[in-house]
Design an enzyme around this catalytic site. Structure first.
Site, PDB file in Angstrom:
ATOM      1  N   CYS A 134      -7.525 -18.613 -37.053  1.00 40.12           N
ATOM      2  CA  CYS A 134      -7.208 -18.304 -35.654  1.00 40.12           C
ATOM      3  C   CYS A 134      -7.952 -17.062 -35.188  1.00 40.12           C
ATOM      4  O   CYS A 134      -7.520 -15.935 -35.444  1.00 40.12           O
ATOM      5  CB  CYS A 134      -5.700 -18.131 -35.492  1.00 40.12           C
ATOM      6  SG  CYS A 134      -5.210 -17.760 -33.808  1.00 40.12           S
ATOM      7  N   CYS A 137      -6.010 -14.815 -32.831  1.00 41.39           N
ATOM      8  CA  CYS A 137      -4.997 -13.978 -33.489  1.00 41.39           C
ATOM      9  C   CYS A 137      -5.644 -12.797 -34.226  1.00 41.39           C
ATOM     10  O   CYS A 137      -5.166 -11.677 -34.151  1.00 41.39           O
ATOM     11  CB  CYS A 137      -4.204 -14.758 -34.538  1.00 41.39           C
ATOM     12  SG  CYS A 137      -3.694 -16.394 -34.067  1.00 41.39           S
ATOM     13  N   ASP A 138      -6.712 -13.076 -34.953  1.00 38.62           N
ATOM     14  CA  ASP A 138      -7.205 -12.090 -35.920  1.00 38.62           C
ATOM     15  C   ASP A 138      -8.564 -11.482 -35.593  1.00 38.62           C
ATOM     16  O   ASP A 138      -8.988 -10.541 -36.256  1.00 38.62           O
ATOM     17  CB  ASP A 138      -7.285 -12.746 -37.315  1.00 38.62           C
ATOM     18  CG  ASP A 138      -5.912 -13.207 -37.798  1.00 38.62           C
ATOM     19  OD1 ASP A 138      -4.918 -12.551 -37.443  1.00 38.62           O
ATOM     20  OD2 ASP A 138      -5.831 -14.215 -38.510  1.00 38.62           O
TER      21      ASP A 138
END
Ligand code: NDP
Length: 308
Positions: A134, A137-138
């Site tokens: 992701c 997300c990261d």
């Protein structure tokens, strides 16, 4: 056999949010969390895009809070997986852990989706230490660094261009000599200077040390090997919606995502609702999953009232 009004299947943001709403509506929901309580978010570290957390929140912590909130409001949350379902007539029949049968007047399917991984042992070893599925997300943690994205579809192109806005360099590891992505997405990639596509390449091994990922060993179609230095390795080879158990009854699209009616969470089976990533091939965010869990609980409440 136990008989419940509202059964929620799945312990991710969609399921917990549905449980919060259903509890407050007095429906005494029973929620089965599945084999990965908390869902995909528990595999990420800091989440900085879930509203309400000025300084971010860790994935596990966020899910623990949602779970505790649902419990406090009266949800009956059970550790266990739904292993069988019969949605042919009402009340619906569900089997948990292969042994507990439950009858339910209405059901919310919130079983999520699972990111596909390559299946390399080194990938498993560095999950959360440089390996992620992701970028939204990261990606932030790789600001100014070098990363690689595996895949040649729309997701890979989208993630690569997103990462390119943060990172010094983004390699795209593509197994063929063409991208599967739409022309518009391909054009975006072509226009981004710091994306380099490595064609006809597969990943043989992800390299790293105690600090995390340091590189990847790639193998070309001709068998030649090549090493690249990277700090992050992002998978974008597709997601797999966890709908198998239900697809005999509820309509799914060509990729297995449950089809819901318009803006509602209703499936083609009256009394069965779907929320979160199992019905969302597009957005796949914690906040959108939570929102769809809310919708499903409201739809379910309305449905149960209509039976009275
Ligand atoms: P796709 O299935 O479209 O693409 C997967 C990509 O990963 C392909 O390039 C595929 O290669 C590659 N791949 C698959 N398995 C492996 C493997 N083992 N090793 C290396 N590469 C592999 O998935 P997406 O997640 O990209 O897209 C899913 C759907 O969502 C699509 O319909 C897409 O259009 C849509 N979508 C739309 C977006 C938008 O409109 N903004 C954004 C994101 C997704 P190969 O081509 O060789 O099979």
């Amino acid at each position: 056999m136990e008989h419940v009004q509202c059964l929620i299947i799945g312990g991710g943001p969609a399921g917990y949010t549905a449980a919060i709403y259903a509890s407050r509506a007095g429906l005494r929901p029973v929620l089965y969390e599945g084999l990965q309580p908390g869902g995909q978010l528990t595999t990420t570290t800091d989440i900085e895009n879930f509203p309400g957390f000025e300084n971010g929140v860790d994935g596990q912590g966020l899910m623990d809070s949602m779970r505790s909130q649902a419990l406090r409001l009266g949800a009956d949350i059970r550790l266990g997986a739904v292993t069988d379902a019969d949605l042919s007539s009402r009340p619906f029949r569900i089997t948990a852990d292969g042994e507990t049968d439950i009858a339910a007047d209405a059901i919310i399917i919130a079983t999520g989706a699972t990111a596909k991984y390559l299946g390399l042992p080194s990938e498993e070893k560095f999950k959360g230490m440089g390996v992620s599925a992701c970028a939204t997300c990261d990606g932030f943690f790789y600001r100014g660094k070098k990363v690689a994205v595996v895949g040649g579809g729309d997701t890979a192109c989208e993630e690569a261009t997103y990462l390119a806005s943060l990172c010094e360099k983004v390699y795209m590891i593509v197994r063929r000599d063409v991208l599967r992505a739409s022309e518009a997405m391909q054009e975006k990639v072509r226009r981004t200077d710091n994306i380099e596509i490595l064609w006809n390449c597969n990943t043989k091994e992800i390299l790293g040390d105690a600090s995390g990922v340091t590189g990847a060993l790639l193998v070309g179609k001709d068998g030649s090997e090549k090493e690249i230095g990277i700090d992050g390795f992002f998978l974008a080879i597709g997601h797999h919606p966890n709908s198998e158990l239900f697809s005999k009854w509820v309509n799914v699209d060509g990729n297995g995502y449950i089809i819901t009616e318009g803006k509602t969470s209703r499936t083609n089976v009256e009394g069965v609702f779907a929320a979160g990533d199992v019905q969302d091939p597009l957005y796949r965010q914690a906040v959108t999953a939570a929102a769809s869990g809310c919708r499903a609980a409201l739809d379910l409440e309305k449905y149960l009232s209509s039976l009275k």
